[in-house]
Every structure is written in structure tokens, then in C-alpha cells.
Design an enzyme around this catalytic site. Structure first.
Site, PDB file in Angstrom:
ATOM      1  N   SER A 134       0.850  -1.180   0.000  1.00 46.46           N
ATOM      2  CA  SER A 134       0.000   0.000   0.000  1.00 46.46           C
ATOM      3  C   SER A 134       0.891   1.235   0.000  1.00 46.46           C
ATOM      4  O   SER A 134       1.856   1.331  -0.757  1.00 46.46           O
ATOM      5  CB  SER A 134      -0.944  -0.025   1.205  1.00 46.46           C
ATOM      6  OG  SER A 134      -1.781   1.095   1.238  1.00 46.46           O
ATOM      7  N   TYR A 148      -5.344   7.757  -6.589  1.00 47.18           N
ATOM      8  CA  TYR A 148      -4.334   6.910  -5.952  1.00 47.18           C
ATOM      9  C   TYR A 148      -4.694   6.662  -4.487  1.00 47.18           C
ATOM     10  O   TYR A 148      -4.630   5.521  -3.995  1.00 47.18           O
ATOM     11  CB  TYR A 148      -2.966   7.584  -6.066  1.00 47.18           C
ATOM     12  CG  TYR A 148      -1.820   6.759  -5.539  1.00 47.18           C
ATOM     13  CD1 TYR A 148      -1.283   5.719  -6.286  1.00 47.18           C
ATOM     14  CD2 TYR A 148      -1.259   7.028  -4.283  1.00 47.18           C
ATOM     15  CE1 TYR A 148      -0.221   4.966  -5.803  1.00 47.18           C
ATOM     16  CE2 TYR A 148      -0.202   6.281  -3.795  1.00 47.18           C
ATOM     17  CZ  TYR A 148       0.317   5.253  -4.563  1.00 47.18           C
ATOM     18  OH  TYR A 148       1.359   4.501  -4.076  1.00 47.18           O
ATOM     19  N   LYS A 152      -5.541   2.988  -2.755  1.00 50.22           N
ATOM     20  CA  LYS A 152      -4.804   2.420  -1.624  1.00 50.22           C
ATOM     21  C   LYS A 152      -5.713   2.217  -0.410  1.00 50.22           C
ATOM     22  O   LYS A 152      -5.549   1.245   0.342  1.00 50.22           O
ATOM     23  CB  LYS A 152      -3.608   3.310  -1.275  1.00 50.22           C
ATOM     24  CG  LYS A 152      -2.528   3.322  -2.337  1.00 50.22           C
ATOM     25  CD  LYS A 152      -2.002   1.920  -2.654  1.00 50.22           C
ATOM     26  CE  LYS A 152      -0.798   1.946  -3.584  1.00 50.22           C
ATOM     27  NZ  LYS A 152      -0.308   0.579  -3.924  1.00 50.22           N
TER      28      LYS A 152
END
Length: 279
Positions: A134, A148, A152
Site C-alpha cells: 500500500s 491513488y 490504496k
């Protein structure tokens, strides 16, 4: 004891360093990248221990073929490291549907797919370890990295559910959250097709910082990341689910945890207060 690893995203950076360290430690490693020639150095350095495989995470057939080939060549898979992934820079308003889907395909759907493909093998052998790479962005947000960050966060949520589901089958799950490392993440960072001047001042410094990651002398070394991941896998069941890697990662997440506690306290105070008069 030597293990059989499948590591994605090994053309450079964290994945390349991890594959190299795992092979050096005596493990046999199937490594993936979109172009196998990017991993020629690994194959030459560790003949017989490194198996390069072409893989585009967004291609379901290639994912299935990569897992099948890795299991066939290695004789099984003990450790899956979902490391592959790239970033896309843009605010929520700037990113179109296709750009969001593409980012989530890479950061969430691809690792989910590979996990689903590997799990029958791990359940059958009664053991395995899935390591999902991650980021500190998985537990906090950065302006300009909306897709993004969302990817994650989703990967960490999936991992938490997965850990509870597979524990009875002897399969462990770890989420590794690296901080600032000297990789090509920033130089490879894509940008939204339609940028808006309204956000330029807010996000400009963040984009510059991302672009300069590879040359930042203060950034962590990928080799240090690799060492930590090997330690985590060796630790086995004693390792916690989520593990920051890098001093700055702990600093960032300390800030995030403190902010979360303050937010929870503010929410509790608001919702437990006497209702406002209506009218």
C-alpha cells in the site's frame, strides 16, 4: 527455509529490490513486469532463482497465465507480493470516469484478481502469505492524488477483510505501507488529461515533490524496503496486519492517527449535544 515467491511490478524500484533480496536469501522468485526485458538483470544475476513473466495487471487472461506459469515453474506459491501499481495525478474534479477506472483497475482490481487466483493453491497446501504493498496514502490523503489515495484505501480495506477470511486456512495477510522511497514512481506519474487552473496553486508543490522522489537524498533506499519485507515474511504469524516501512511513514501515520482521534472526538461531541431548536 527457501520459499516460492510471486512478486509483481519488478521492472524497477521496490519490486526489483525485493526480488533481488529474496533471490539472494535463497528463495525462488517469479517476477513480473509489462516488459520482461526490464528484468533481464535479475535473471542474469540469479539464474535458476528468478523467473521473469510478462504481466499487464489489467489483463485478466495474463493474470491467470502468470499465476499458472509461476506455480508450474516453482512447484507452488508460498508468498504473493502485490507490488505493481502506478499513480495518476489529478483532483476529484479533474479526473474523468475512464481515468478513475484505470487507476482502480491497477491498484485494486488487479491485486484482488491475483489474490483470488493464488488462494486456491495456498488453501490446498495449508499455508501462504499475501503481502499487499500500500502506501501512507492508504490511511491519509494528499491533494492531487485522489484516485491513488482511493485505490490504496480500498486495497487496505480488502486486505483487512481478506485476513479474517483466510486465517482459518493458514494464510497470512500483511499490508506494507512504505513512506518516501527513491523510486521512479514520481517520474512515471500520469496526469489528468484536463487540469484546472483553480487547483494549480494547491497541488503544484505536491506534484513537484512526487516528480523529485527518485533524486531526493532524504528518501529511503529500495534495498532497505526489501530487507524489511523479508523480515516481515520471516516473522510469520507474529507480524501485525498493517506495517509502515520507513521512519517518515511512521511520522505521517502518527499524524493521521492523531487527526482521526480528534475528528472522532469532535463528531462525538456534535452528535451527543442537545439537538438545536427547530424553526
Amino acid at each position: 527455509m527457501a520459499q516460492r515467491w510471486l512478486v509483481t511490478g519488478c521492472s524497477s524500484g521496490l519490486g526489483y529490490a525485493l526480488a533481488d533480496a529474496a533471490a539472494q536469501a535463497g528463495h525462488r522468485v517469479a517476477v513480473t513486469a509489462r516488459r520482461t526485458e526490464a528484468m533481464d538483470g535479475l535473471a542474469r544475476a540469479w539464474p535458476g532463482r528468478i523467473t521473469p513473466l510478462a504481466l499487464e495487471l489489467r489483463d485478466a487472461a495474463q493474470c491467470a497465465e502468470a499465476v499458472h506459469t509461476a506455480a508450474d515453474v516453482l512447484g507452488g506459491i508460498d508468498v504473493l507480493v502485490n507490488n505493481a501499481g502506478g499513480g495518476l495525478f489529478g483532483t476529484v474534479e479533474e479526473l474523468c470516469d475512464d481515468e478513475v477506472r484505470d487507476q482502480l483497475e491497477t491498484l485494486v482490481v488487479g491485486p484482488w484478481r491475483l489474490t483470488r487466483l493464488v488462494l486456491p493453491l495456498m488453501r490446498a497446501q495449508g499455508h501462504g502469505h499475501i503481502v499487499n504493498v500500500s502506501s501512507v496514502a492508504g490511511r491519509m490523503a494528499f491533494p492531487g492524488l485522489a484516485a491513488y489515495v482511493a485505490g490504496k484505501h480500498a486495497l487496505e480495506g480488502m486486505s483487512q477483510a481478506l485476513a479474517a477470511e483466510v486465517a482459518p486456512h493458514g494464510v497470512r495477510v500483511t499490508v506494507v505501507a512504505p513512506g518516501h522511497f527513491a523510486t521512479r514512481y514520481g517520474t512515471a506519474l500520469g496526469e489528468a488529461r484536463h487540469r484546472l487552473p483553480a487547483y494549480a496553486e494547491l497541488t503544484g508543490d505536491m506534484l513537484d515533490a512526487c516528480r523529485g522522489m527518485a533524486d531526493d537524498p532524504a528518501a529511503g533506499r529500495p534495498e532497505d524496503f526489501a530487507t524489511r519485507v523479508l523480515d516481515i515474511v520471516r516473522a510469520g504469524a507474529s507480524a501485525p496486519l498493517r506495517i509502515p516501512v520507513g521512519d517518515d511513514a511512521y511520522a505521517y501515520l502518527d499524524i493521521a492517527e492523531r487527526a482521526a482521534r480528534e475528528e472522532l472526538a469532535a463528531a462525538r461531541a456534535l452528535t451527543r449535544a442537545a439537538p438545536s431548536p427547530q424553526g
